[in-house]
Write an enzyme that holds these catalytic residues in place. Sequence first.
Site, mmCIF file in Angstrom:
data_model
loop_
_atom_site.group_PDB
_atom_site.id
_atom_site.type_symbol
_atom_site.label_atom_id
_atom_site.label_comp_id
_atom_site.label_asym_id
_atom_site.label_seq_id
_atom_site.Cartn_x
_atom_site.Cartn_y
_atom_site.Cartn_z
ATOM 1 N N GLU A 136 -1.027 -8.369 5.543
ATOM 2 C CA GLU A 136 -0.721 -8.476 6.979
ATOM 3 C C GLU A 136 -1.977 -8.322 7.834
ATOM 4 O O GLU A 136 -1.946 -8.581 9.027
ATOM 5 C CB GLU A 136 0.357 -7.449 7.375
ATOM 6 C CG GLU A 136 -0.101 -6.006 7.541
ATOM 7 C CD GLU A 136 -0.395 -5.278 6.224
ATOM 8 O OE1 GLU A 136 -0.353 -5.902 5.149
ATOM 9 O OE2 GLU A 136 -0.698 -4.072 6.300
ATOM 10 N N CYS B 137 0.824 -1.211 0.000
ATOM 11 C CA CYS B 137 0.000 0.000 0.000
ATOM 12 C C CYS B 137 0.861 1.266 0.000
ATOM 13 O O CYS B 137 1.512 1.537 -1.000
ATOM 14 C CB CYS B 137 -1.004 -0.057 1.145
ATOM 15 S SG CYS B 137 -2.428 0.971 0.824
ATOM 16 N N HIS C 275 -3.420 -5.237 1.740
ATOM 17 C CA HIS C 275 -2.771 -5.472 3.045
ATOM 18 C C HIS C 275 -2.807 -6.943 3.472
ATOM 19 O O HIS C 275 -3.631 -7.315 4.315
ATOM 20 C CB HIS C 275 -3.497 -4.659 4.114
ATOM 21 C CG HIS C 275 -3.263 -3.189 4.043
ATOM 22 N ND1 HIS C 275 -2.316 -2.538 4.802
ATOM 23 C CD2 HIS C 275 -3.857 -2.247 3.293
ATOM 24 C CE1 HIS C 275 -2.340 -1.248 4.528
ATOM 25 N NE2 HIS C 275 -3.268 -1.037 3.614
HETATM 26 N N1 GLN Z 1 -3.223 6.033 -0.262
HETATM 27 C C1 GLN Z 1 -2.404 6.062 0.934
HETATM 28 C C2 GLN Z 1 -1.172 6.917 0.743
HETATM 29 O O1 GLN Z 1 -1.111 7.735 -0.090
HETATM 30 C C3 GLN Z 1 -1.967 4.661 1.315
HETATM 31 C C4 GLN Z 1 -3.007 3.987 2.127
HETATM 32 C C5 GLN Z 1 -2.523 2.744 2.847
HETATM 33 O O2 GLN Z 1 -1.341 2.489 2.972
HETATM 34 N N2 GLN Z 1 -3.452 1.999 3.395
HETATM 35 O O3 GLN Z 1 -0.233 6.798 1.454
#
Ligand code: GLN
Length: 209
Positions: free
Chosen positions: A186, A84, A184
Site C-alpha cells: 500500500e 506486516c 507494504h
Molecule cells: N514488527 C512490527 C510489529 O510487531 C510490525 C511493523 C509494521 O507493521 N510495519 O507489529
Amino acid sequence: MNNQQSLKIGVLALQGAFAEHIHMLRRLGVEAVEVRKPAQLADVDGLIIPGGESTTMGLIAERWGLVEPLRAWVHGGRPTWGTCAGMILLAARATGQKQGGQPLLGGLDVTVNRNYFGRQVDSFEAELAAPVLGDLPFHAVFIRAPAITEMGPGVQRLAEIAQGNGEPVVVAVRQGPILATAFHPELTDDPRWHALFVAMVRESERNDR
Ligand code: GLN
C-alpha cells in the site's frame, strides 16, 4: 454481494497504515470502508489488516471488543489479507513478542518472527519476484518487518527474500482465503497485490453463492 460492482472491502482502522490501503482499493474501483466495530464486519466481503504495530493493534482490538469477532471472521474462512503487523496478528504462532505476549487471531498456519530483520536496519526496500503477480518483480517496502520462519503444509509460499547468508526467507504466503505479506504494497504505486486480494474476495463470493 449481488454483483461485482457491489463488492465491498473493509480495512481494519484501529491503528497503522489503513488509509493507504483504502486509497489503493479505490484506485482499483473497489468500494473500501474503515472497520472499527464488530458489526461492520457483517457488511464487508473481505478484510485487510494493515501494518502498524501488532501489539498496539491487538490491545486496541481487545479494548474495543474486536478480538473474538475478528477470530470468528478469520476462522470462518472469510477472505483476509494481513500486511506486516497484520500478518503477525493472523499467524498461529509468533516469536520475538513483547513480554506477556500479545493476542493473536491465528488462522494462518505459520510461525512469524516479529522483527525478523532486526531493529538496527529497521527499514529497507528490495525488488522481489512473485510468480503469482506475473513476470515483473515488485518493489517491496519492509518496515520493522516480520518474516515467516515455519509454515504448515497447506500454506503456499508466494515470495521470499535472500538474506545476507544467501538463505531465502518467506515474506508472502497464501492459505486458502488468507493472504499475508511482510512488506507494504500500500506504500507503493503497484496495485498488483491489491488486485490479487480483490480476485480472492470475488472467488470466495462465487464459491458462497
Ligand atoms: N514488527 C512490527 C510489529 O510487531 C510490525 C511493523 C509494521 O507493521 N510495519 O507489529
